[in-house]
Enzyme design. Sequence first.
Site, PDB file in Angstrom:
ATOM      1  CE1 TYR A  57      42.607  35.081  44.848  1.00 50.74           C
ATOM      2  CE2 TYR A  57      40.425  35.705  44.113  1.00 50.74           C
ATOM      3  CZ  TYR A  57      41.736  35.404  43.837  1.00 50.74           C
ATOM      4  OH  TYR A  57      42.181  35.445  42.531  1.00 50.74           O
ATOM      5  CG  HIS A 122      44.261  30.059  41.912  1.00 49.77           C
ATOM      6  ND1 HIS A 122      43.560  30.504  43.011  1.00 49.77           N
ATOM      7  CD2 HIS A 122      44.829  31.177  41.396  1.00 49.77           C
ATOM      8  CE1 HIS A 122      43.707  31.811  43.141  1.00 49.77           C
ATOM      9  NE2 HIS A 122      44.475  32.241  42.181  1.00 49.77           N
ATOM     10  N   PRO A 202      44.826  44.126  35.424  1.00 48.62           N
ATOM     11  CG  PRO A 202      42.639  44.760  34.897  1.00 48.62           C
ATOM     12  CD  PRO A 202      43.425  43.851  35.800  1.00 48.62           C
ATOM     13  CG  LEU A 203      43.544  49.118  36.099  1.00 43.57           C
ATOM     14  CD1 LEU A 203      42.539  49.778  37.019  1.00 43.57           C
ATOM     15  CD2 LEU A 203      43.772  49.968  34.850  1.00 43.57           C
ATOM     16  N   GLY A 204      47.963  46.889  36.472  1.00 42.13           N
ATOM     17  CA  GLY A 204      49.307  46.762  37.043  1.00 42.13           C
ATOM     18  C   GLY A 204      49.317  46.809  38.557  1.00 42.13           C
ATOM     19  N   GLY A 210      48.025  55.685  38.225  1.00 40.51           N
ATOM     20  CA  GLY A 210      48.721  56.935  38.496  1.00 40.51           C
ATOM     21  C   GLY A 210      48.648  57.353  39.952  1.00 40.51           C
TER      22      GLY A 210
END
Length: 326
Positions: A57, A122, A202-204, A210
């Site tokens: 990163y 990784h 985890p939140l795509g 949304g």
Amino acid sequence: MQKRILGNSGLEVSALGMGCMGLNFGYGPATDKQEAIKLIREAFEQGVSFFDTAEAYGQANEELVGEALAPFRKEVVIATKFGFKEGNPSKGLDSSPTRIRAVIEESLKRMKTDVIDLFYQHRVDPNTPIEEVAGTVKDLIAEGKVKHFGLSEAGVESIRKAHAVQPLTALQSEYSIWWREPEIEIFSTLEELGIGFVPFSPLGRGFLTGAINDNTKFDATDFRNNVPRFTEENRKANFKLIELLGAIASQKEATPAQIALGWLLAQKPWIVPIPGTTKSHRLTENIGGASIHLSVNDIQAIDDAFHKTTIQGERYSANLKKMVGK
């Protein structure tokens, strides 16, 4: 926040960790360093004790994580990763023992710490036997520079081979309501061997919040521009899943993101998601997901809708897919 233990390792962390990649890598312009440090410290103050970074990163990411956590270093768990030539994913894989040893010294220096709590490979390097990788990390553990060993996006064969040399504490791979491949054979292997699971994205990659729809425009440097699942057409088709999460969220007086995180936490007691964000209000929202209780019926409703929905678009481009599940 509640605590969880990753597998049989005894490594206790907060039920939700914080993925720090997006603070200055992958999702557009870097966050101001002082703002990023402030956000990481806010996470700690709200109960997060598990923070994830990587040399890939950029050195700035490890530096800011180290600086942010320095005041309470002994109270947190820091995970970082090795596995790329010169730390640059675009230059290809390199998990040679020499490279691993170089990375640990660089990471310790950048984060101004004397030990890395969790050191992941990784991506599996086909040019270096996984047993050799595990043996090198085993030596680093014996030397006191590393506490725990992990793999990222590895397949069952690599997990078993590595674990036989140096027991794995965690596997980090993508997992969410809209990417459930680990359920097929990975979970049973982790359960058998006593290895924890750390889902990234985890939140795509933001979609399950949304806040992204077919009209969303990403910054030119945002890697989602090159992800098939994030084409305008596919975002529009996949929004049905968000509508489902929104319906359940309204019943629970929660948000779609909180429902998505609550769903993950309900799957296994040894799962610790690491959502990332650059915004304080999103951080607080994510942490609220750790308090969401979903009933068996709630989970069944989500699963039923998922199975009736065909998610459109691959999660990775062809080049990135080559490095996954080895």
